[in-house]
Design an enzyme around this catalytic site. Structure first.
Site: not given
Ligand code: NDP
Length: 463
Positions: A192, A196, A66, A63, A449, A58, A454
């Site tokens: 995410y 982002e 970012k 976080c 407002h 984080c 709102e």
């Molecule tokens: P996520 O699990 O959110 O997303 C991973 C993405 O990669 C999905 O779209 C998934 O597709 C895709 N993916 C997975 N495997 C493959 C593959 N073999 N080929 C192509 N695409 C693939 O992971 P992130 O790394 O973005 O984030 C990890 C975690 O960190 C999040 O789940 C969240 O909990 C946390 N996080 C929170 C944030 C916040 O609170 N703002 C910011 C950043 C991270 P599919 O959906 O089709 O499986």
């Protein structure tokens, strides 16, 4: 056998004082540091091992940096928007190096704060890798130390699939260290991090392509919100859905990215944001009865206890909800349960979360399809509108609000917002939902407002 707080002492440890520490925490990220601080404040003798950086993902590669980058990116919107309000300026430029340097200064400051929290609480720090050797034994810094309890809070690490040329991708760790801003970037993934960073780069003037194998970004979010954000984001970047990267080649630092749909493009960097995996390798788990899932996540019960009674785990390494505030809460629950009479359990319902893309998404509670899946009859309220600011800014950006309401009890089941600073708005509604707010409660609330907020208390028409 003697017991303490429901814990059975193991052979060779006839007295609690035989242990070097009451709690040994592996990993000084969000969950680990919180557990250390609470346990120490309750009188426990605590040690922590951290081999990388204080504050974990984080603070260092997640976080916090970012969000700083996201602020940086948003200034372009503000500058552009201000023209409609009479402002004009010339020679606007952006200095990536300056942003990176200032970000590093802030992260160093936060590292120091995390370390000083541990020092102030007399937590013994080992700046080294720790490996579990037994239910109460840890090898660290070339010696074996013992602890009544061990807490694993080692977090996760970016994971990326292998394909021809996949060695050219960078992860969300390296993206914070880019020496220069690429002219063009391809971001892989629809979660995410991908959403982002694609937003950030596109706002910083980088020619950005976001490629996601699914039909809409952000699986798991409400379907209408997914459709809406995909449409909004496609205004500022090249969004390629329902395809994936098949190959990357590198010629003189120009990367050619080939897609499964036959398309290809050139760019200077490829960010793979295809998920994170728990960091359970080389932790010595074979020496104890700690079980892991197929993805390496440590399996724990509702008290975060593994099958090895003296070993607990919290945060991203258990892969329940990989969110900092969740890890903090889990770490606190474990420390209090072990060293005080304050036993609480973790409630994973109504945890608000935000995606810091442009515009932000913030959500709490159930999506429409999850609510239906759980057997609720639902009333749906949606509103799509242009914010007042954009009447003069001229920005072609829409906001969206969606409420999922239980048709029988009137209870608010889900609240979803896509708008500037949506996270700031939704946190308060998460409190209301945790108090059991109904749609009638929203209707009975007088709005502020003129604000976007709102809208949330003035929606009267069901879909
Ligand atoms: P996520 O699990 O959110 O997303 C991973 C993405 O990669 C999905 O779209 C998934 O597709 C895709 N993916 C997975 N495997 C493959 C593959 N073999 N080929 C192509 N695409 C693939 O992971 P992130 O790394 O973005 O984030 C990890 C975690 O960190 C999040 O789940 C969240 O909990 C946390 N996080 C929170 C944030 C916040 O609170 N703002 C910011 C950043 C991270 P599919 O959906 O089709 O499986």
């Amino acid at each position: 056998m003697p017991t303490f707080a429901g814990f059975v002492l193991f052979k060779g440890y006839s007295n609690l004082k035989d242990f070097d520490y009451d709690l040994f925490v592996i990993g000084a990220g969000s969950g680990g540091v919180r557990a250390c601080r609470i346990a120490a404040s309750l009188g426990a003798r605590v040690a922590v091992a951290e081999e990388r950086y204080f504050g974990g993902t984080c603070v260092n590669v997640g976080c916090v940096p970012k969000k700083l980058f996201s602020y940086a990116a948003h200034y372009l919107d503000d500058l552009q928007d201000s023209r409609g309000f009479g402002w004009s300026f010339d020679n606007v430029s952006f200095d990536w190096k300056k942003l990176k340097e200032n970000k590093d200064i802030e992260i160093n400051r936060l590292n120091g704060i995390y370390k000083s929290i541990l020092d102030k609480n007399q937590v013994q720090i080992f700046e080294a890798r720790a490996r579990i050797q037994g239910p109460h034994e840890i090898e660290v810094d070339g010696k074996i130390v013992t602890a009544k309890y061990i807490l694993i809070a080692v977090g996760g690490w970016p994971w990326s699939p292998e394909f021809p040329g996949s060695q050219h991708v960078i992860s969300s760790n390296e993206v914070f260290e880019l020496e220069q801003l690429p002219e063009a970037i391809t971001v892989i993934g629809g979660g995410y991090i991908a959403v982002e960073f694609a937003s950030i780069f596109s706002r910083l003037g980088v020619e950005t392509t976001l490629v996601y194998r699914g039909e809409q970004l952000l699986r798991g979010f409400d379907d209408e919100i997914r459709e809406f954000i995909s449409a909004e984001m496609s205004h500022s970047l090249n969004l390629k859905l329902s395809t994936d990267v098949s190959e990357i080649t590198n010629k003189d630092n120009v990367l050619t990215v080939k897609f499964k749909d036959g398309d290809q493009l050139e760019c200077n960097a490829v960010l793979s944001a295809t998920g994170r995996r728990p960091m359970t390798g080389d932790l010595g788990l074979d020496s104890v009865n700690v079980k892991t899932s197929d993805t390496g996540a440590i399996l724990v019960n509702d008290d975060f206890q593994t099958e090895e009674p003296s070993i607990y785990a919290v945060g991203d390494v258990i892969d329940r909800m990989a969110l900092t505030p969740v890890a903090l809460a889990e770490g606190q629950i474990v420390a209090r349960a072990l060293f005080s009479e304050q036993k609480t359990s973790m409630n994973y319902q109504n945890i608000a979360t935000a995606v810091f893309c442009h515009p932000n998404i913030a959500t709490v509670g159930l999506s429409e399809s999850d609510a239906l899946g759980q057997g609720h009859k639902v009333d749906i309220y949606t509103s799509k509108f242009k914010q007042l600011k954009h009447t003069l800014s001229g920005r072609d950006e829409m906001s969206m609000i969606k409420l999922v309401v239980d048709a029988q009890t009137d209870k608010l089941l889900g609240l979803h917002v896509v708008a500037l600073d949506a996270g700031e708005l939704v946190q308060g509604f998460a409190v209301a939902m945790n108090c059991g707010a109904t749609k009638t409660d929203l209707d009975n609330t007088i709005g502020i407002h003129p604000t976007m907020a709102e809208e949330l208390v003035t929606m009267r028409e069901k879909r």
